[in-house]
Design a protein around this motif. Sequence first.
Motif, PDB file in Angstrom:
ATOM      1  N   ARG A  46     -13.671  -7.158  14.469  1.00 50.89           N
ATOM      2  CA  ARG A  46     -12.225  -7.213  14.272  1.00 50.89           C
ATOM      3  C   ARG A  46     -11.845  -6.244  13.162  1.00 50.89           C
ATOM      4  N   ASN A  47     -11.229  -5.159  13.538  1.00 52.19           N
ATOM      5  CA  ASN A  47     -10.761  -4.182  12.568  1.00 52.19           C
ATOM      6  C   ASN A  47      -9.779  -4.869  11.624  1.00 52.19           C
ATOM      7  N   VAL A  48     -10.053  -4.852  10.322  1.00 48.41           N
ATOM      8  CA  VAL A  48      -9.200  -5.569   9.375  1.00 48.41           C
ATOM      9  C   VAL A  48      -7.803  -4.965   9.276  1.00 48.41           C
ATOM     10  N   PHE A  49      -7.637  -3.737   9.758  1.00 47.42           N
ATOM     11  CA  PHE A  49      -6.313  -3.116   9.743  1.00 47.42           C
ATOM     12  C   PHE A  49      -5.773  -2.914  11.162  1.00 47.42           C
ATOM     13  N   ALA A  50      -6.168  -3.799  12.062  1.00 47.36           N
ATOM     14  CA  ALA A  50      -5.694  -3.714  13.441  1.00 47.36           C
ATOM     15  C   ALA A  50      -4.208  -4.066  13.560  1.00 47.36           C
ATOM     16  N   ASP A  51      -3.605  -4.598  12.489  1.00 47.05           N
ATOM     17  CA  ASP A  51      -2.175  -4.896  12.515  1.00 47.05           C
ATOM     18  C   ASP A  51      -1.334  -3.693  12.113  1.00 47.05           C
ATOM     19  N   CYS A  52      -1.993  -2.573  11.858  1.00 46.16           N
ATOM     20  CA  CYS A  52      -1.310  -1.344  11.453  1.00 46.16           C
ATOM     21  C   CYS A  52      -1.086  -0.475  12.686  1.00 46.16           C
ATOM     22  N   ASP A  53       0.171  -0.219  13.028  1.00 43.74           N
ATOM     23  CA  ASP A  53       0.489   0.622  14.177  1.00 43.74           C
ATOM     24  C   ASP A  53       0.323   2.095  13.808  1.00 43.74           C
ATOM     25  N   GLY A  54      -0.262   2.880  14.725  1.00 43.62           N
ATOM     26  CA  GLY A  54      -0.503   4.297  14.460  1.00 43.62           C
ATOM     27  C   GLY A  54      -1.990   4.594  14.479  1.00 43.62           C
ATOM     28  N   ASP A  55      -2.371   5.745  13.895  1.00 41.70           N
ATOM     29  CA  ASP A  55      -3.793   6.090  13.877  1.00 41.70           C
ATOM     30  C   ASP A  55      -4.408   5.900  12.492  1.00 41.70           C
TER      31      ASP A  55
END
Length: 353
Positions: free
Chosen positions: A254-263
Amino acid sequence: MRPRAWCGVLAAVALAATACGGGGTEKADDAGASAGSRAGFPVTVGDCTGAKTTFDSAPRRIVTSNAAGLELLMWLGAGDKVVGTGFPPGSGVLPGQYAESGAKVPVLGKTVIPKEKLLGSGADLYVDSFSSMKNMGKMGDAPTAEEFKAAGIKHVFLKSTACASMSKAPRTDLSGVEADVEELGRITGTSQRAAELVAAMRKKTGEVRDALKDVPADKRPTYFLFDYDAGTKQPMAVCNRQVANAVITQAGGRNVFADCDGDFKPVGWEDVVAKNPDWIQLAVRNRGSEDADRKAFEEAEKFLREFPATAGLDAVKEGRFLRVASERTTIGGVRSADTVREIAHALHPDRVK
């Protein structure tokens, strides 16, 4: 965004993966063009904004922005059409079977190819892993569409990377990478080979998916990709549109910054500490040799162990680090499926062998 951090991220992306074979003879080119004309042409593809480019036959002379496109062309069997590259691969980056031919590829730029060299390369196709060379910290000026046309060069993108920030939804699998393989296969008249490569990728990721199918999403370990080359003053998060998010997700993390939209997005160390990831990837770009790579990984780990903000993280205290190069994670390619399996084995050793 701080220029140094942005350049670091893009350099990590740019050095991504690998180079491609040297130019072929005129006779070989003619044969390739004839074969291409029988391989489903004309072919029309779109760019990041949907603008269309049509190919009536396979290209004869190809230049690539960096090593990602170069390696992909080798896998497709079109490496002999490559006449130049930017961001050449370091020693050991290419798969062994392509190392010798890759070393023969003319280097048109150690980083971004200068505009004049690109337009004067004699290429009829430019494979671009960047949405614009202006993204590269002003290290080069991107030719305009009119300039490409005047030079007789068709311009296509590896969209899984170049168009990542424009994606409308999070990337949680390698379908975008597979689409790049298939599209470049159509352009170069190697669709059958592309289908074989994609089938092999899907087999590998399918095996991982099956092995992890009964692991609930909320029980999968959290994961932070530490982009060491983006700078240590302010960490750079890999967001949910980036290829790395797909790799991490398919690997059962689970990417800890998966709530960040974009690249990509700059964050603070306090944000990383608040996430307290279960695993940390020490992501460094290729340094040109195994010894240099090992030293860079050691430097990245040393920083995390000694930096007061990160020294107390569970992953740091327990040594839960993965040494996986930036290029193999943040740039899509045939070997992205192998990276999925490698990370999955580290995170779920009892399930993924």
